[in-house]
Design an enzyme around this catalytic site. Structure first.
Site, mmCIF file in Angstrom:
data_model
loop_
_atom_site.group_PDB
_atom_site.id
_atom_site.type_symbol
_atom_site.label_atom_id
_atom_site.label_comp_id
_atom_site.label_asym_id
_atom_site.label_seq_id
_atom_site.Cartn_x
_atom_site.Cartn_y
_atom_site.Cartn_z
ATOM 1 N N SER A 243 35.443 37.414 27.570
ATOM 2 C CA SER A 243 34.618 38.586 27.284
ATOM 3 C C SER A 243 33.154 38.141 27.287
ATOM 4 O O SER A 243 32.860 36.958 27.440
ATOM 5 C CB SER A 243 34.981 39.136 25.909
ATOM 6 O OG SER A 243 34.580 38.197 24.925
ATOM 7 N N LYS A 244 32.284 39.088 27.095
ATOM 8 C CA LYS A 244 30.839 38.794 27.097
ATOM 9 C C LYS A 244 30.500 37.656 26.136
ATOM 10 O O LYS A 244 29.688 36.797 26.428
ATOM 11 C CB LYS A 244 30.048 40.037 26.696
ATOM 12 C CG LYS A 244 29.878 40.972 27.858
ATOM 13 C CD LYS A 244 28.598 41.765 27.743
ATOM 14 C CE LYS A 244 28.354 42.453 29.064
ATOM 15 N NZ LYS A 244 27.056 42.389 29.600
ATOM 16 N N ARG A 245 31.152 37.717 25.004
ATOM 17 C CA ARG A 245 30.914 36.726 23.961
ATOM 18 C C ARG A 245 31.162 35.287 24.470
ATOM 19 O O ARG A 245 30.525 34.329 24.049
ATOM 20 C CB ARG A 245 31.859 37.082 22.811
ATOM 21 C CG ARG A 245 32.044 36.132 21.687
ATOM 22 C CD ARG A 245 32.911 36.811 20.628
ATOM 23 N NE ARG A 245 34.259 37.108 21.135
ATOM 24 C CZ ARG A 245 35.279 36.268 21.038
ATOM 25 N NH1 ARG A 245 35.104 35.096 20.494
ATOM 26 N NH2 ARG A 245 36.467 36.606 21.499
ATOM 27 N N GLY A 247 30.877 34.328 27.682
ATOM 28 C CA GLY A 247 30.098 33.999 28.875
ATOM 29 C C GLY A 247 30.509 34.806 30.086
ATOM 30 O O GLY A 247 30.178 34.447 31.215
#
Ligand code: GLU
Length: 475
Positions: A243-245, A247
């Site tokens: 996920s965005k968290r 990378g």
């Protein structure tokens, strides 16, 4: 046989790092065999496709240097061709019209579920020898279904996952064109792969289940199916879905974070592929060595720290010509004009040991290109005290007289001042650093001053001396 690969993103979201890796593998494999690589925009889902996403794909691919060997290809520009193939299939009897309504299909599904069967199209409009088909209802635009072979199995010899066997009876008759004539996703992929002479389909393993259907349609069209390589997904460092968290960012966000394209490619190529224990590869080495035998069938884990490590290694040895334009971009992002100071290559050479990314380097090098607006409070309180006044004055005097503005001569002046005032070298260097850069960290002082130039150096030392004279005496 000349290798042709493709990267076929759907422009429905941003081009994230997993997509970039798929593109890279496709690109490397084609280049390794002197083949061609193409970029195809799969934009048939008009509701979900956006121009912003299309632009992001081209921008990201261009930045990474994974540019297509062919002009831009959009599926939405190929509808005539899809219609042509559908007409051919209808004529050949490998596809047929189906008039079943949504309600009928829902009822079919409900009955199958009640019988604990897997929901599938029951073939009610499928023509068979001797079978009497219902009369087409009036005013209904039929969909077109592919007449999937019902016997046997489909064998996928995947270059990464190995052999996967699908039984044909698991595959029902897929809709290849909707009632309004719009062709469906799996069908467009097949026609494109066939028309474009794709020899190797390299894509995410979320497409494994589409593959037997695509193989069957290709065979029905008389085409030889390409080879397939389904790349496992990328997980976050904790093993959870990326996920965005973790990378899972857009490709261009990595640019903003200060990575060079080569560093990102180098990081990505090792995400699932290995070549012994080699970690760093030039682009040429990646091309020469990439293979599917060493692409792992299990998911790779994204590790931001490793990405930074690769970035730093890269910066330390990278060809300056490749890094300069990126560094230029970063300085401009920070609002400074790279023309207002030393040659970028010279600054990179001085900074690259201490910076993991170009973002960091630009932040630490801004002072070469813009005046110091304010001093770091802590550093100034420590180093620009009344005690610094005689140091700075002596430096100004010594440096003004310097005829040769070179590192060695500058070094000699700094030394002489330390000696004259009975100070350690650091006691002289630190006030200079704060004076010229605003903070107490910079490359070696002689190099820093040389790059900054005489005029800016003297002006900043004078401003710092004035500042120090006003400040409270050192405690
Ligand atoms: N358009 C598909 C996607 O973005 C890829 C299809 C393919 O590579 O066959 O997931």
């Amino acid at each position: 046989m000349s290798v042709v690969t493709r990267f076929a993103p759907s422009p429905t979201g941003f081009l994230h790092i997993g997509g970039a890796r798929t593109a890279l593998f496709s690109y490397l494999y084609a280049k390794r065999f002197g083949g061609k690589y193409l970029l195809r925009i799969e934009d048939t889902d008009r509701e979900r496709s956006t121009q912003v996403a299309v632009d992001a794909i081209f921008e990201g691919m261009k930045w990474l240097g994974l540019t297509s060997d062919f002009p831009e290809i959009y599926q939405t520009q190929r509808f005539d061709r899809y219609a042509e193939v559908i007409a051919q299939m209808l004529a050949a009897g490998t596809a047929y019209h189906c008039y079943a309504s949504r309600e009928e299909l829902d009822a079919m599904r409900a009955e199958q579920q009640a019988r604990k069967e897997k929901p599938r199209y029951d073939g009610r409009w499928r023509p068979e020898q001797g079978k009497l088909l219902p009369t087409p209802p009036e005013g209904v635009k039929p969909v077109v279904r592919f007449k999937n072979p019902q016997e046997g199995e489909v064998v996928l010899d995947d270059l990464i996952k190995g052999k996967i066997v699908f039984s044909s009876d698991e595959l029902d008759d897929l809709i290849i064109a909707r009632g309004d004539g719009v062709p469906t996703y799996n069908f467009c992929v097949v026609v494109d792969d066939m028309d474009m002479g794709i020899t190797h389909v390299i894509r995410g393993d979320d497409h494994v289940n589409n593959t037997p259907r695509q193989i069957n349609i290709l065979k029905a069209l008389g085409a030889t199916p390409p080879q397939y390589a389904h790349v496992s997904m990328i997980l976050g460092s904790d093993g959870a879905k990326l996920s965005k968290r973790h990378g899972a960012l857009g490709v261009m966000e990595y640019r903003a974070m200060g990575f060079t394209p080569d560093a990102i490619l180098n990081y990505l190529v090792r995400l699932g592929w290995s070549h012994g224990d080699q970690e760093l590869f030039t682009r040429e080495e990646m091309i020469a060595k990439f293979d599917f035998e060493h692409v792992s069938a299990s998911p790779a884990r994204f590790d931001m720290e490793k990405a930074y490590w690769v970035s730093h290694k890269y910066l330390k040895t990278a060809d300056l010509a490749a890094v300069v334009p990126e560094f230029d971009w970063h300085l401009r992002q920070q609002g400074v004009d790279p023309a207002n100071g030393p040659a970028l290559a010279d600054v990179i050479v001085q900074q690259r040991e201490r910076c993991r990314t170009l973002l960091e380097m630009a932040e630490k090098s801004k002072f070469f290109y813009a005046s110091v607006e304010s001093y770091n409070e802590k550093d100034a309180a420590k180093h620009l005290t009344a005690k610094a006044v005689p140091v700075l004055s002596a430096l100004i005097e010594g440096l003004t007289e310097l005829s040769d503005w070179q590192a060695e001569a500058i070094h000699a002046v700094v030394h002489a001042v330390a000696e004259k005032l009975g100070l350690k070298l650091g006691d002289v260097a630190q006030p200079i650093r704060v004076a010229v850069s605003g903070a107490a960290v910079s490359p070696p002082i002689d190099q820093t001053l040389m790059l900054l130039g005489r005029t800016a150096t003297l002006a900043r030392l004078a401003a710092a001396a004035a500042y120090a004279a006003q400040s409270a005496p050192a405690a």
